[in-house]
Each structure stands twice: as C-alpha cells, then as structure tokens.
Design a protein around this motif. Sequence first.
Motif, PDB file in Angstrom:
ATOM      1  N   TYR A 109       1.007 -18.403  -5.394  1.00  0.00           N
ATOM      2  CA  TYR A 109       1.094 -17.186  -4.580  1.00  0.00           C
ATOM      3  C   TYR A 109      -0.292 -16.608  -4.298  1.00  0.00           C
ATOM      4  O   TYR A 109      -1.259 -16.861  -5.027  1.00  0.00           O
ATOM      5  N   ALA A 110      -0.363 -15.803  -3.237  1.00  0.00           N
ATOM      6  CA  ALA A 110      -1.606 -15.134  -2.850  1.00  0.00           C
ATOM      7  C   ALA A 110      -1.724 -13.788  -3.555  1.00  0.00           C
ATOM      8  O   ALA A 110      -0.724 -13.130  -3.835  1.00  0.00           O
ATOM      9  N   THR A 111      -2.958 -13.363  -3.833  1.00  0.00           N
ATOM     10  CA  THR A 111      -3.221 -12.059  -4.427  1.00  0.00           C
ATOM     11  C   THR A 111      -4.265 -11.331  -3.603  1.00  0.00           C
ATOM     12  O   THR A 111      -4.960 -11.924  -2.768  1.00  0.00           O
ATOM     13  N   ALA A 112      -4.382 -10.030  -3.849  1.00  0.00           N
ATOM     14  CA  ALA A 112      -5.311  -9.214  -3.071  1.00  0.00           C
ATOM     15  C   ALA A 112      -6.763  -9.621  -3.312  1.00  0.00           C
ATOM     16  O   ALA A 112      -7.598  -9.497  -2.409  1.00  0.00           O
ATOM     17  N   ASP A 113      -7.086 -10.091  -4.511  1.00  0.00           N
ATOM     18  CA  ASP A 113      -8.467 -10.472  -4.802  1.00  0.00           C
ATOM     19  C   ASP A 113      -8.804 -11.885  -4.334  1.00  0.00           C
ATOM     20  O   ASP A 113      -9.935 -12.340  -4.483  1.00  0.00           O
ATOM     21  N   GLY A 114      -7.826 -12.598  -3.761  1.00  0.00           N
ATOM     22  CA  GLY A 114      -8.066 -13.932  -3.230  1.00  0.00           C
ATOM     23  C   GLY A 114      -8.033 -15.043  -4.258  1.00  0.00           C
ATOM     24  O   GLY A 114      -8.176 -16.219  -3.904  1.00  0.00           O
ATOM     25  N   LYS A 115      -7.836 -14.709  -5.538  1.00  0.00           N
ATOM     26  CA  LYS A 115      -7.814 -15.735  -6.580  1.00  0.00           C
ATOM     27  C   LYS A 115      -6.478 -16.449  -6.673  1.00  0.00           C
ATOM     28  O   LYS A 115      -6.408 -17.603  -7.085  1.00  0.00           O
ATOM     29  N   GLY A 116      -5.406 -15.761  -6.313  1.00  0.00           N
ATOM     30  CA  GLY A 116      -4.078 -16.357  -6.375  1.00  0.00           C
ATOM     31  C   GLY A 116      -3.468 -16.261  -7.758  1.00  0.00           C
ATOM     32  O   GLY A 116      -4.166 -16.011  -8.748  1.00  0.00           O
ATOM     33  N   THR A 117      -2.175 -16.474  -7.837  1.00  0.00           N
ATOM     34  CA  THR A 117      -1.460 -16.392  -9.108  1.00  0.00           C
ATOM     35  C   THR A 117      -0.180 -17.210  -9.042  1.00  0.00           C
ATOM     36  O   THR A 117       0.339 -17.483  -7.950  1.00  0.00           O
ATOM     37  N   ALA A 121       5.452 -11.595  -9.624  1.00  0.00           N
ATOM     38  CA  ALA A 121       5.327 -10.139  -9.666  1.00  0.00           C
ATOM     39  C   ALA A 121       3.914  -9.680  -9.351  1.00  0.00           C
ATOM     40  O   ALA A 121       3.710  -8.539  -8.908  1.00  0.00           O
ATOM     41  N   GLN A 122       2.912 -10.512  -9.562  1.00  0.00           N
ATOM     42  CA  GLN A 122       1.521 -10.149  -9.313  1.00  0.00           C
ATOM     43  C   GLN A 122       1.056 -10.514  -7.909  1.00  0.00           C
ATOM     44  O   GLN A 122      -0.069 -10.204  -7.529  1.00  0.00           O
ATOM     45  N   ALA A 123       1.902 -11.158  -7.147  1.00  0.00           N
ATOM     46  CA  ALA A 123       1.512 -11.638  -5.824  1.00  0.00           C
ATOM     47  C   ALA A 123       1.615 -10.540  -4.775  1.00  0.00           C
ATOM     48  O   ALA A 123       2.336  -9.545  -4.946  1.00  0.00           O
ATOM     49  N   VAL A 124       0.866 -10.742  -3.702  1.00  0.00           N
ATOM     50  CA  VAL A 124       0.972  -9.857  -2.545  1.00  0.00           C
ATOM     51  C   VAL A 124       2.321 -10.083  -1.888  1.00  0.00           C
ATOM     52  O   VAL A 124       2.765 -11.219  -1.711  1.00  0.00           O
ATOM     53  N   LYS A 125       2.987  -8.970  -1.529  1.00  0.00           N
ATOM     54  CA  LYS A 125       4.322  -9.072  -0.945  1.00  0.00           C
ATOM     55  C   LYS A 125       4.237  -9.120   0.587  1.00  0.00           C
ATOM     56  O   LYS A 125       3.401  -8.457   1.203  1.00  0.00           O
ATOM     57  N   ASP A 126       5.121  -9.907   1.164  1.00  0.00           N
ATOM     58  CA  ASP A 126       5.223  -9.980   2.621  1.00  0.00           C
ATOM     59  C   ASP A 126       5.826  -8.672   3.111  1.00  0.00           C
ATOM     60  O   ASP A 126       6.906  -8.274   2.667  1.00  0.00           O
ATOM     61  N   PRO A 127       5.157  -7.942   4.033  1.00  0.00           N
ATOM     62  CA  PRO A 127       5.667  -6.638   4.482  1.00  0.00           C
ATOM     63  C   PRO A 127       7.026  -6.708   5.168  1.00  0.00           C
ATOM     64  O   PRO A 127       7.772  -5.725   5.178  1.00  0.00           O
ATOM     65  N   LYS A 128       7.382  -7.845   5.719  1.00  0.00           N
ATOM     66  CA  LYS A 128       8.660  -7.968   6.426  1.00  0.00           C
ATOM     67  C   LYS A 128       9.802  -8.342   5.493  1.00  0.00           C
ATOM     68  O   LYS A 128      10.898  -7.785   5.582  1.00  0.00           O
ATOM     69  N   THR A 129       9.540  -9.286   4.610  1.00  0.00           N
ATOM     70  CA  THR A 129      10.615  -9.789   3.741  1.00  0.00           C
ATOM     71  C   THR A 129      10.556  -9.226   2.334  1.00  0.00           C
ATOM     72  O   THR A 129      11.556  -9.250   1.612  1.00  0.00           O
ATOM     73  N   GLY A 130       9.399  -8.725   1.917  1.00  0.00           N
ATOM     74  CA  GLY A 130       9.252  -8.226   0.559  1.00  0.00           C
ATOM     75  C   GLY A 130       9.110  -9.331  -0.470  1.00  0.00           C
ATOM     76  O   GLY A 130       9.043  -9.050  -1.676  1.00  0.00           O
ATOM     77  N   LEU A 131       9.021 -10.563  -0.021  1.00  0.00           N
ATOM     78  CA  LEU A 131       8.883 -11.689  -0.937  1.00  0.00           C
ATOM     79  C   LEU A 131       7.406 -11.991  -1.184  1.00  0.00           C
ATOM     80  O   LEU A 131       6.553 -11.639  -0.362  1.00  0.00           O
ATOM     81  N   PRO A 132       7.088 -12.642  -2.306  1.00  0.00           N
ATOM     82  CA  PRO A 132       5.688 -12.993  -2.581  1.00  0.00           C
ATOM     83  C   PRO A 132       5.127 -13.916  -1.497  1.00  0.00           C
ATOM     84  O   PRO A 132       5.812 -14.841  -1.047  1.00  0.00           O
ATOM     85  N   GLN A 133       3.900 -13.656  -1.086  1.00  0.00           N
ATOM     86  CA  GLN A 133       3.277 -14.483  -0.060  1.00  0.00           C
ATOM     87  C   GLN A 133       2.744 -15.778  -0.678  1.00  0.00           C
ATOM     88  O   GLN A 133       2.178 -15.777  -1.763  1.00  0.00           O
ATOM     89  N   SER A 134       2.944 -16.871   0.055  1.00  0.00           N
ATOM     90  CA  SER A 134       2.446 -18.166  -0.409  1.00  0.00           C
ATOM     91  C   SER A 134       0.929 -18.220  -0.296  1.00  0.00           C
ATOM     92  O   SER A 134       0.330 -17.541   0.550  1.00  0.00           O
ATOM     93  N   ASN A 135       0.330 -19.029  -1.110  1.00  0.00           N
ATOM     94  CA  ASN A 135      -1.115 -19.225  -1.062  1.00  0.00           C
ATOM     95  C   ASN A 135      -1.457 -19.998   0.213  1.00  0.00           C
ATOM     96  O   ASN A 135      -1.038 -21.135   0.398  1.00  0.00           O
ATOM     97  N   ALA A 136      -2.230 -19.385   1.094  1.00  0.00           N
ATOM     98  CA  ALA A 136      -2.560 -20.017   2.382  1.00  0.00           C
ATOM     99  C   ALA A 136      -3.335 -21.307   2.193  1.00  0.00           C
ATOM    100  O   ALA A 136      -3.180 -22.267   2.967  1.00  0.00           O
ATOM    101  N   ALA A 137      -4.176 -21.364   1.169  1.00  0.00           N
ATOM    102  CA  ALA A 137      -4.961 -22.573   0.928  1.00  0.00           C
ATOM    103  C   ALA A 137      -4.041 -23.756   0.596  1.00  0.00           C
ATOM    104  O   ALA A 137      -4.329 -24.901   0.955  1.00  0.00           O
TER     105      ALA A 137
END
Length: 209
Positions: A109-117, A121-137
């Motif tokens: 998952y993606a995090t606000a600091d860019g390190k990922g997790t 529960a620690q991941a950035v949430k998708d504003p539309k779905t509320g689900l954890p955002q996948s790591n773009a990398a």
Amino acid sequence: MPRPFRLAGIIAGLVLVAFGIGAIVIGVSGRHEVSTDVKREQIVGTPDMKPSLIAVEARKAGVEGALPTCDVAGKAITNGSDAKCFADYMRIHALVATGGKTYAQMPQYATADGKGTDVAAQAVKDPKTGLPQSNAARQVWISETALSTALNTSFFAASVGTFAIVMGIALLLSGIGFIVLAAGLLGPDGVRRRRTETPPPAAATPAAV
C-alpha cells in the motif's frame, strides 16, 4: 543385400527427408510469424537504450547488477533478438522507477511519506472508495513484467524456429544419406563392384608327399 532391406533403407531415407522439409517449413513459418507480430506493435527503442546511457541512469538510481549490452536506441523492434534486448532495457527502467526494488520487495500500500506499508490501516485511503491505495511503484513493475514477458516469449519462439530449421536440415541430409546408401552402395551395382574388387581366394598348395 536383399531387396526388402534396400527398400526399407530407401523408405527410411524418404521419411527423414519429409520430416526435414516439414521442420524447415515450420521453423521458417514460426520465425516469420514472430517477426510479423513484433512489427505490428510498432515498438521503437528509446534514446537511452544503449549500454553507455543506461549505465548512467542505473548508477544514479543505485541499480546494481548486470546491464544490457545490446543497442536498440531509436531502432524499430522487428525480431525476437531485438525484442529480448528491449525487454532487458525495460527491466532497468522499472528498477530505476522503483528505486532498485522488485515487486516482492515493495510494500503493498501507499503512504503519505512515500515509503509504503503492508498494513492496510496505515495506508493512504482512496477518497472515492475509502479503500487503501495500492503502491503505484508496484503497478509499474506489474506493467513491466507483463510487457517484458511477451517480448521474451517472442525471443523464445524465434529461437525455437531457428532450432527447427537446424534440425530440419540435419534430418534432410540424413535422409539423403540413407537413400544414397541404400540405392547405391547396397544396390546391385554396389554389390557387383564389391565382388569385382574382392580378390579371389588363393589356390590351395598341394601337400608334399
């Protein structure tokens, strides 16, 4: 040499010739299909797809390991060998984009600091779905793997086609050899020639009384 053995040798030779021709045709057809499919994708190497330039990019990103030694910069990809070369450069591009990490080494998952997790529960949430955002990398790596696998498959298919052509030539020559051996060396002319060349047995010396 009995006639049935001569016929069997000739038939075996003809079968080998037929298999040889078939293998050559299949090999040529396979290589042509690979080339056609690769050309259809209109792939052209990027300007940095040469050993000297990719080494600089890899060093800046801290990417270690073997680097491509081929050169397809600005070149249209039209065959299996070029496709494999392009795929090798794609892997380096993906490693540069992910900081030298492979798919398994990156968090899910993606995090606000860019390190990922890997903790949802620690991941950035998708504003539309509320689900954890996948790591773009990770998505970059997935796309690279899918495309490079297809290109490497083209290289493998072209190599199989080359192998089929080589084996076909070997079978063809073996078949011709069988036919020549059976029809010539083992035929009536060959038998008569060997009889002529064989010296008659020496006459027995009468025993002394």
